[in-house]
Design a protein around this motif. Structure first.
Motif, PDB file in Angstrom:
ATOM      1  N   THR A  62     -26.819 -48.346  21.735  1.00  0.00           N
ATOM      2  CA  THR A  62     -26.404 -47.800  23.025  1.00  0.00           C
ATOM      3  C   THR A  62     -25.882 -46.377  22.882  1.00  0.00           C
ATOM      4  O   THR A  62     -25.990 -45.568  23.806  1.00  0.00           O
ATOM      5  N   GLY A  63     -25.335 -46.050  21.712  1.00  0.00           N
ATOM      6  CA  GLY A  63     -24.825 -44.701  21.484  1.00  0.00           C
ATOM      7  C   GLY A  63     -25.919 -43.660  21.308  1.00  0.00           C
ATOM      8  O   GLY A  63     -25.639 -42.455  21.312  1.00  0.00           O
ATOM      9  N   LEU A  64     -27.182 -44.114  21.167  1.00  0.00           N
ATOM     10  CA  LEU A  64     -28.283 -43.171  21.007  1.00  0.00           C
ATOM     11  C   LEU A  64     -28.693 -42.529  22.328  1.00  0.00           C
ATOM     12  O   LEU A  64     -29.414 -41.531  22.331  1.00  0.00           O
ATOM     13  N   GLY A  65     -28.285 -43.143  23.436  1.00  0.00           N
ATOM     14  CA  GLY A  65     -28.587 -42.547  24.740  1.00  0.00           C
ATOM     15  C   GLY A  65     -30.008 -42.789  25.191  1.00  0.00           C
ATOM     16  O   GLY A  65     -30.642 -43.788  24.839  1.00  0.00           O
ATOM     17  N   LYS A  66     -30.548 -41.848  25.958  1.00  0.00           N
ATOM     18  CA  LYS A  66     -31.862 -42.028  26.589  1.00  0.00           C
ATOM     19  C   LYS A  66     -33.013 -42.009  25.576  1.00  0.00           C
ATOM     20  O   LYS A  66     -34.114 -42.470  25.878  1.00  0.00           O
ATOM     21  N   ASN A  67     -32.776 -41.445  24.400  1.00  0.00           N
ATOM     22  CA  ASN A  67     -33.811 -41.403  23.368  1.00  0.00           C
ATOM     23  C   ASN A  67     -33.713 -42.586  22.408  1.00  0.00           C
ATOM     24  O   ASN A  67     -34.236 -42.519  21.287  1.00  0.00           O
ATOM     25  N   ALA A  68     -33.058 -43.659  22.835  1.00  0.00           N
ATOM     26  CA  ALA A  68     -32.811 -44.797  21.947  1.00  0.00           C
ATOM     27  C   ALA A  68     -34.113 -45.398  21.429  1.00  0.00           C
ATOM     28  O   ALA A  68     -34.234 -45.716  20.242  1.00  0.00           O
ATOM     29  N   SER A  69     -35.101 -45.564  22.300  1.00  0.00           N
ATOM     30  CA  SER A  69     -36.352 -46.211  21.896  1.00  0.00           C
ATOM     31  C   SER A  69     -37.049 -45.415  20.808  1.00  0.00           C
ATOM     32  O   SER A  69     -37.474 -45.965  19.782  1.00  0.00           O
ATOM     33  N   ARG A  70     -37.170 -44.098  21.010  1.00  0.00           N
ATOM     34  CA  ARG A  70     -37.883 -43.261  20.047  1.00  0.00           C
ATOM     35  C   ARG A  70     -37.139 -43.193  18.716  1.00  0.00           C
ATOM     36  O   ARG A  70     -37.735 -43.350  17.649  1.00  0.00           O
ATOM     37  N   ILE A  71     -35.837 -42.969  18.781  1.00  0.00           N
ATOM     38  CA  ILE A  71     -35.054 -42.849  17.544  1.00  0.00           C
ATOM     39  C   ILE A  71     -35.051 -44.172  16.786  1.00  0.00           C
ATOM     40  O   ILE A  71     -35.200 -44.210  15.556  1.00  0.00           O
ATOM     41  N   LEU A  72     -34.902 -45.291  17.526  1.00  0.00           N
ATOM     42  CA  LEU A  72     -34.879 -46.598  16.886  1.00  0.00           C
ATOM     43  C   LEU A  72     -36.227 -46.915  16.246  1.00  0.00           C
ATOM     44  O   LEU A  72     -36.286 -47.476  15.153  1.00  0.00           O
ATOM     45  N   GLY A  73     -37.315 -46.543  16.928  1.00  0.00           N
ATOM     46  CA  GLY A  73     -38.639 -46.782  16.369  1.00  0.00           C
ATOM     47  C   GLY A  73     -38.837 -46.051  15.048  1.00  0.00           C
ATOM     48  O   GLY A  73     -39.341 -46.620  14.070  1.00  0.00           O
ATOM     49  N   ALA A 143     -29.151 -49.225  27.053  1.00  0.00           N
ATOM     50  CA  ALA A 143     -29.413 -47.785  27.067  1.00  0.00           C
ATOM     51  C   ALA A 143     -30.383 -47.418  28.184  1.00  0.00           C
ATOM     52  O   ALA A 143     -30.216 -46.394  28.860  1.00  0.00           O
ATOM     53  N   TRP A 144     -31.408 -48.249  28.384  1.00  0.00           N
ATOM     54  CA  TRP A 144     -32.397 -47.977  29.431  1.00  0.00           C
ATOM     55  C   TRP A 144     -31.772 -47.994  30.823  1.00  0.00           C
ATOM     56  O   TRP A 144     -32.055 -47.151  31.662  1.00  0.00           O
ATOM     57  N   THR A 145     -30.935 -49.000  31.058  1.00  0.00           N
ATOM     58  CA  THR A 145     -30.352 -49.184  32.394  1.00  0.00           C
ATOM     59  C   THR A 145     -29.035 -48.434  32.577  1.00  0.00           C
ATOM     60  O   THR A 145     -28.438 -48.495  33.657  1.00  0.00           O
ATOM     61  N   LYS A 146     -28.579 -47.771  31.500  1.00  0.00           N
ATOM     62  CA  LYS A 146     -27.306 -47.047  31.543  1.00  0.00           C
ATOM     63  C   LYS A 146     -26.166 -47.963  32.003  1.00  0.00           C
ATOM     64  O   LYS A 146     -25.339 -47.599  32.847  1.00  0.00           O
ATOM     65  N   ALA A 147     -26.170 -49.179  31.441  1.00  0.00           N
ATOM     66  CA  ALA A 147     -25.172 -50.183  31.806  1.00  0.00           C
ATOM     67  C   ALA A 147     -23.840 -49.845  31.127  1.00  0.00           C
ATOM     68  O   ALA A 147     -23.607 -50.211  29.972  1.00  0.00           O
TER      69      ALA A 147
END
Length: 214
Positions: A62-73, A143-147
Motif C-alpha cells: 500500500t505504501g507503493l502508491g498508484k504504481n504498486a502493480s508495476r513496482i510489485l511485478g 492501493a488501487w481503490t485508495k482505501a
C-alpha cells in the motif's frame, strides 16, 4: 560488550553451543521435557509466520502508491529470478563440494529421541502461501481503490506484528535453536559428523555473502 551479549546472533551461537553440550550429558528423562519444549516453541513460531507475512507485506504494498502493480511485478520477477539462480548456486555447491566432505551416508548408531510428554498444537490461521497471496491481493486492492481506512488498519497491524516479533518471536528463537541442537546432540547427529557440519555451515555462510554480493 553489553550490545554484543544482547545481540541476536550472539544469543543464537550461545544457544547452539549450550544445546550441543547439554545434549551430551542429558538422560532420557530430561530429553522428554526438552522434546516437549521444542515442540511447543516450534508450534508458536510457525503460528506467527503467516501473521508476519501479512503484517509486513500488505502495508509495504500500500505504501507503493498508484504504481504498486508495476513496482510489485518487477520486484516479484527479480525475486523469482534470484531464487532460481541461487538454487543453481546451491546445487553446484552440493555436487562439487559436499561429496569431498566424506559425509557418512548411513545414520546408524544414532539414539532415538523419546516422545514428548506434553504437546500443544497451535494451528496456523492459514498456510504461509495463502498468507502471501492474501497480502499481495489485499495490498494491491487497497492501493488501487485508495482505501485510506484499510491502509491505516494495515499500518496499525504492522505495528502489532512488529511488537509480537520483538517481544515474543525473537526472545524465544535462541531457546528454540538451543533445544533443537540439544536434540541433535543427544541423537549423535552433530557429534558424529561435527567436522562435516562445521564445513557445511561455512559453505552456507560463504554462499549467502557471495549471493548478496551478486
Amino acid at each position: 560488550m553489553k550490545k554484543i551479549i544482547t545481540s541476536l546472533p550472539f544469543q543464537l551461537v550461545l544457544g547452539v553451543a549450550a544445546g550441543i553440550l547439554a545434549g551430551q550429558i542429558s538422560g532420557e528423562t530430561i530429553m522428554n521435557g526438552v522434546v516437549s519444549v521444542k515442540y511447543v516453541l516450534g508450534q508458536l513460531i510457525h503460528f506467527c509466520v503467516p501473521l508476519i507475512v501479512i503484517g509486513f507485506i500488505a502495508p509495504s504494498i500500500t505504501g507503493l502508491g498508484k504504481n504498486a502493480s508495476r513496482i510489485l511485478g518487477v520486484a516479484v520477477l527479480c525475486a523469482y529470478i534470484s531464487s532460481v539462480l541461487a538454487a543453481f548456486l546451491s546445487m553446484g555447491a552440493g555436487y562439487i563440494l559436499i561429496p569431498r566432505l566424506s559425509a557418512a551416508s548411513s545414520a546408524g548408531g544414532l539414539r532415538e529421541l523419546p516422545e514428548a510428554v506434553f504437546q500443544l498444537d497451535i494451528p496456523q490461521i492459514m498456510p504461509v502461501m495463502s498468507a502471501l497471496v492474501f497480502s499481495v491481493l489485499l495490498g494491491l486492492a487497497a492501493a488501487w481503490t485508495k482505501a485510506e481506512r484499510i491502509t491505516g488498519i494495515l499500518e496499525e497491524f504492522q505495528k502489532v506484528v512488529l511488537a509480537i516479533v520483538s517481544r515474543v518471536v525473537i526472545p524465544i528463537l535462541p531457546v528454540f535453536i538451543g533445544v533443537t541442537f540439544w536434540t541433535l546432540s543427544y541423537e549423535g547427529t552433530i557429534t558424529k559428523q561435527l567436522p562435516v557440519f562445521i564445513w557445511i555451515v561455512l559453505i552456507v555462510i560463504a554462499g549467502h555473502f557471495l549471493w548478496l554480493a551478486v
